[in-house]
Design a protein around this motif. Structure first.
Motif, PDB file in Angstrom:
ATOM      1  N   ALA A  38      25.748 -69.578  53.195  1.00  0.00           N
ATOM      2  CA  ALA A  38      26.497 -70.697  53.782  1.00  0.00           C
ATOM      3  C   ALA A  38      25.548 -71.682  54.467  1.00  0.00           C
ATOM      4  N   ILE A  39      24.591 -71.164  55.223  1.00  0.00           N
ATOM      5  CA  ILE A  39      23.637 -72.036  55.918  1.00  0.00           C
ATOM      6  C   ILE A  39      22.811 -72.820  54.904  1.00  0.00           C
ATOM      7  N   LEU A  40      22.390 -72.166  53.832  1.00  0.00           N
ATOM      8  CA  LEU A  40      21.622 -72.847  52.793  1.00  0.00           C
ATOM      9  C   LEU A  40      22.434 -73.970  52.158  1.00  0.00           C
ATOM     10  N   LYS A  41      23.699 -73.709  51.868  1.00  0.00           N
ATOM     11  CA  LYS A  41      24.564 -74.741  51.283  1.00  0.00           C
ATOM     12  C   LYS A  41      24.746 -75.914  52.242  1.00  0.00           C
ATOM     13  N   ILE A  42      24.916 -75.615  53.515  1.00  0.00           N
ATOM     14  CA  ILE A  42      25.076 -76.675  54.519  1.00  0.00           C
ATOM     15  C   ILE A  42      23.821 -77.536  54.587  1.00  0.00           C
ATOM     16  N   GLN A  43      22.665 -76.901  54.603  1.00  0.00           N
ATOM     17  CA  GLN A  43      21.412 -77.633  54.710  1.00  0.00           C
ATOM     18  C   GLN A  43      21.117 -78.471  53.468  1.00  0.00           C
ATOM     19  N   GLU A  44      21.603 -78.037  52.313  1.00  0.00           N
ATOM     20  CA  GLU A  44      21.358 -78.764  51.068  1.00  0.00           C
ATOM     21  C   GLU A  44      22.267 -79.976  50.904  1.00  0.00           C
TER      22      GLU A  44
END
Length: 55
Positions: A38-44
């Motif tokens: 989830a954090i990776l998707k948010i940052q992308e």
């Protein structure tokens, strides 16, 4: 009222979304893998709007 420019607004929204998913993890609703994903998707994301789903 605080006025933020576009970059500040996006950064603030990302910070809020990361905080939400971390809270979900703390409450046992997400696994470590789900949290990191989830954090990776948010940052992308280039933009954060209420019409987009972050996770």
């Amino acid at each position: 009222m605080i006025n933020l420019d576009k970059n500040q607004q996006n950064a603030f929204e990302r910070m809020l979304m990361v905080g939400i998913v971390k809270t979900l993890k703390d409450e046992g609703m997400l696994s470590d893998v789900q949290l990191n994903s989830a954090i990776l998707k948010i940052q992308e994301q280039k933009t954060c709007t209420s019409k987009k789903i972050a996770v």
